[in-house]
Motif scaffolding. Structure first.
Motif, mmCIF file in Angstrom:
data_model
loop_
_atom_site.group_PDB
_atom_site.id
_atom_site.type_symbol
_atom_site.label_atom_id
_atom_site.label_comp_id
_atom_site.label_asym_id
_atom_site.label_seq_id
_atom_site.Cartn_x
_atom_site.Cartn_y
_atom_site.Cartn_z
ATOM 1 N N UNK A 37 3.235 1.643 2.954
ATOM 2 C CA UNK A 37 4.340 0.680 2.925
ATOM 3 C C UNK A 37 5.375 1.054 1.868
ATOM 4 N N UNK A 38 4.899 1.508 0.702
ATOM 5 C CA UNK A 38 5.826 1.942 -0.346
ATOM 6 C C UNK A 38 6.662 3.129 0.114
ATOM 7 N N UNK A 39 6.014 4.087 0.749
ATOM 8 C CA UNK A 39 6.729 5.264 1.237
ATOM 9 C C UNK A 39 7.735 4.884 2.316
ATOM 10 N N UNK A 40 7.345 3.991 3.203
ATOM 11 C CA UNK A 40 8.235 3.550 4.280
ATOM 12 C C UNK A 40 9.444 2.811 3.704
ATOM 13 N N UNK A 41 9.221 1.978 2.683
ATOM 14 C CA UNK A 41 10.308 1.231 2.057
ATOM 15 C C UNK A 41 11.289 2.179 1.370
ATOM 16 N N UNK A 42 10.769 3.160 0.622
ATOM 17 C CA UNK A 42 11.650 4.098 -0.072
ATOM 18 C C UNK A 42 12.447 4.949 0.917
ATOM 19 N N UNK A 43 11.793 5.359 1.995
ATOM 20 C CA UNK A 43 12.516 6.132 3.010
ATOM 21 C C UNK A 43 13.630 5.308 3.649
ATOM 22 N N UNK A 46 0.836 -1.195 0.000
ATOM 23 C CA UNK A 46 0.000 0.000 0.000
ATOM 24 C C UNK A 46 0.877 1.254 0.000
ATOM 25 N N UNK A 47 0.256 2.412 -0.131
ATOM 26 C CA UNK A 47 1.019 3.661 -0.255
ATOM 27 C C UNK A 47 1.923 3.906 0.952
#
Length: 229
Positions: free
Chosen positions: A166-172, A163-164
């Motif tokens: 999780x994607x943001x957390x992974x990229x960070x 989800x958005x």
């Protein structure tokens, strides 16, 4: 006079003038504080010549930013005209305008502006461009390649299925790790070059490092002297 400000005919010219004005203000504020600190901390001699050099550096920095703003905005206005690239190619217009502006102002080809200041600004922008480019490449890779990752339950999950949040957390997480390695390598190289061939470092960086790190021969008579009171 106020009618000129609201007249669409004068809008392009007003935007160029306003951009140049902002370059002067920003460059003046930034360079004045920096030059003042450098001159007071790291240089010696009569105060008046040092203050004069602060004013000169402030003027040089402001003129560089103002000149680039004028050339860049003028080039964009010309290139986005339908006679040339047109409005639909605005990103390309801005890239070419940036190249034209930097060729005249920052490259040193015409030797019109202070080389040390244009060098500093270009290196400052280079580091930001590299970081931004790395983030763009990562985003494109995650979107196109759709790699899989292992979640907390040990299950393999594709990037597209996150989800958005999780994607943001992974990229960070990837950004943070990349920054750590970048910072480690950068400062390792800075300290190595400073010890090996310090004359190749930019002068203000070299002076600040000399002031901070070259303390082996310093002597202090008391605590007031030690703390610089």
């Amino acid at each position: 006079m106020s009618s000129v400000l609201t007249n669409p005919l004068y809008r392009p010219l007003l935007e160029i003038i306003r951009s140049a004005r902002n370059g002067v203000v920003y460059g003046g504020k930034l360079r004045f504080s920096h030059a003042l600190v450098i001159n007071l901390l790291y240089k010696s001699g009569p105060l008046l010549p040092r203050l004069k050099s602060v004013v000169e550096a402030t003027k040089d920095h402001a003129s560089v930013l103002a000149a680039f703003a004028i050339i860049y905005n003028l080039a964009v206005k010309v290139l986005q005209n339908d006679t040339f690239l047109g409005q639909k190619n605005l990103p390309l217009c801005k890239f070419i305008a940036g190249c034209i502006g930097s060729w005249i102002v920052y490259s040193g080809h015409f030797n019109l502006f202070h080389g040390g200041i244009t060098h500093q600004i270009t290196l400052y922008c280079f580091s930001r461009v590299m970081i931004a480019a790395g983030k763009i490449i990562l985003d494109k890779y995650l979107t196109c390649a759709q790699p899989s990752f292992v979640n907390y339950q040990g299950e393999s999950i594709f990037y597209k299925d996150l989800n958005n949040h999780q994607q943001k957390k992974l990229k960070n997480l990837i950004y943070d790790k990349s920054w750590k390695y970048f910072a480690i390598l950068t400062w390792g190289l800075v300290m190595f070059i400073y010890d090996y061939q310090p004359q190749y470092l930019q002068s203000s960086l070299r002076h600040s490092m000399t002031y901070i790190y070259d303390v082996e021969m310093d002597t202090w008579n008391d605590w007031r002297d030690f703390f610089g009171f």
